[in-house]
Design a protein around this motif. Structure first.
Motif, PDB file in Angstrom:
ATOM      1  N   GLU A 106      -2.612   0.156   7.796  1.00 41.25           N
ATOM      2  CA  GLU A 106      -1.694  -0.917   7.382  1.00 41.25           C
ATOM      3  C   GLU A 106      -0.464  -0.357   6.665  1.00 41.25           C
ATOM      4  O   GLU A 106       0.644  -0.848   6.848  1.00 41.25           O
ATOM      5  CB  GLU A 106      -2.435  -1.896   6.469  1.00 41.25           C
ATOM      6  N   HIS A 122       0.816  -1.226   0.000  1.00 41.45           N
ATOM      7  CA  HIS A 122       0.000   0.000   0.000  1.00 41.45           C
ATOM      8  C   HIS A 122       0.852   1.279   0.000  1.00 41.45           C
ATOM      9  O   HIS A 122       2.014   1.247  -0.372  1.00 41.45           O
ATOM     10  CB  HIS A 122      -1.008  -0.057   1.157  1.00 41.45           C
ATOM     11  N   HIS A 162       2.646  -7.166   4.571  1.00 38.32           N
ATOM     12  CA  HIS A 162       1.290  -6.641   4.778  1.00 38.32           C
ATOM     13  C   HIS A 162       0.804  -6.955   6.190  1.00 38.32           C
ATOM     14  O   HIS A 162       1.370  -7.787   6.885  1.00 38.32           O
ATOM     15  CB  HIS A 162       0.315  -7.299   3.785  1.00 38.32           C
ATOM     16  N   TYR A 163      -0.273  -6.281   6.559  1.00 35.25           N
ATOM     17  CA  TYR A 163      -1.026  -6.621   7.770  1.00 35.25           C
ATOM     18  C   TYR A 163      -2.451  -6.934   7.334  1.00 35.25           C
ATOM     19  O   TYR A 163      -2.932  -6.390   6.327  1.00 35.25           O
ATOM     20  CB  TYR A 163      -0.973  -5.474   8.789  1.00 35.25           C
TER      21      TYR A 163
HETATM   22 ZN   LIG Z   1      -2.287  -5.281   2.466  1.00 33.46          ZN
END
Ligand SMILES: [Zn+2]
Length: 201
Positions: free
Chosen positions: A48, A34, A101-102
């Motif tokens: 995130e 992101h 990522h989260y």
């Molecule tokens: Zn993500």
């Protein structure tokens, strides 16, 4: 040649074949998910995109200490199209690609870490990262999974995995991941998994 010996030879040959196709890498492309208007998972002011960038920076420092070259798809809060991320993953020789990522799920019941691969040639990298991440953080082990996320599907020239380092939507995991101490543990787990994978070759 008796059966036992034949079996031993077969194992030895398999190991040799695997060693022959080993992927000795000296470069790690880190891809914090992101950025900018794409916040990723968000609960309140917890985004995130910020967690992923901070975690990737910590992994970057740990890997550099081990003498590895590290290339970041982003080092700031900017938007990078998915195609550019996978193009970066394909552009380096002797490299691996690790997207960070989260996670998020509705209702907030999801918990734990999971690591994704797309091509079977990336499975072992995913397995090492997942094992060390869970060991270091004591997070629930959601396992190694196969999926078609763009960055791991379109990165075809190097092993490519995507790590989900816990759920932003889970209030207790969110509280932990907001501390630098816990993100340091996550980064250590990912870096240790990468280093162990490299030594396994
Ligand atoms: Zn993500």
């Amino acid at each position: 040649m008796n059966r036992l010996l034949a079996g031993t030879c077969w194992v030895a040959m398999t190991v040799l074949m695997l060693a022959g196709t080993a992927h000795a890498f000296d470069t790690v492309v880190l891809d914090p998910g992101h950025g900018a208007h794409d916040r990723g998972a968000a609960i309140g002011y917890v985004y995130e995109k910020h967690l992923a960038l901070d975690t990737a920076r910590r992994v970057e420092q740990l890997l550099k200490k081990e003498g590895l070259n590290v290339i970041m798809s982003r080092s700031r809060d900017v938007f990078i199209p998915l195609q550019d991320r996978s193009a970066l993953g394909n552009s380096k020789h002797n490299a691996i690609f690790v997207s960070i990522h989260y996670n998020y799920n509705r209702g907030g019941s999801g918990a734990g870490a999971e690591t994704y691969y797309h091509f079977s040639s990336s499975y072992m990298l995913a397995a090492y990262i997942q094992a060390y991440l869970v060991q270091r953080t004591s997070m629930t082990n959601r396992g190694v999974k196969s999926a078609g996320f763009h960055v791991i599907r379109a990165t075809t020239k190097n092993p490519a995995v995507l790590v989900e380092c816990g759920f932003v939507s889970n209030s207790s995991e969110r509280a932990r991941m907001l501390t630098g101490e816990f993100r340091a543990k996550i980064a250590e787990g990912i870096a240790q998994g990468i280093i162990a994978f490299r030594k396994s070759k």
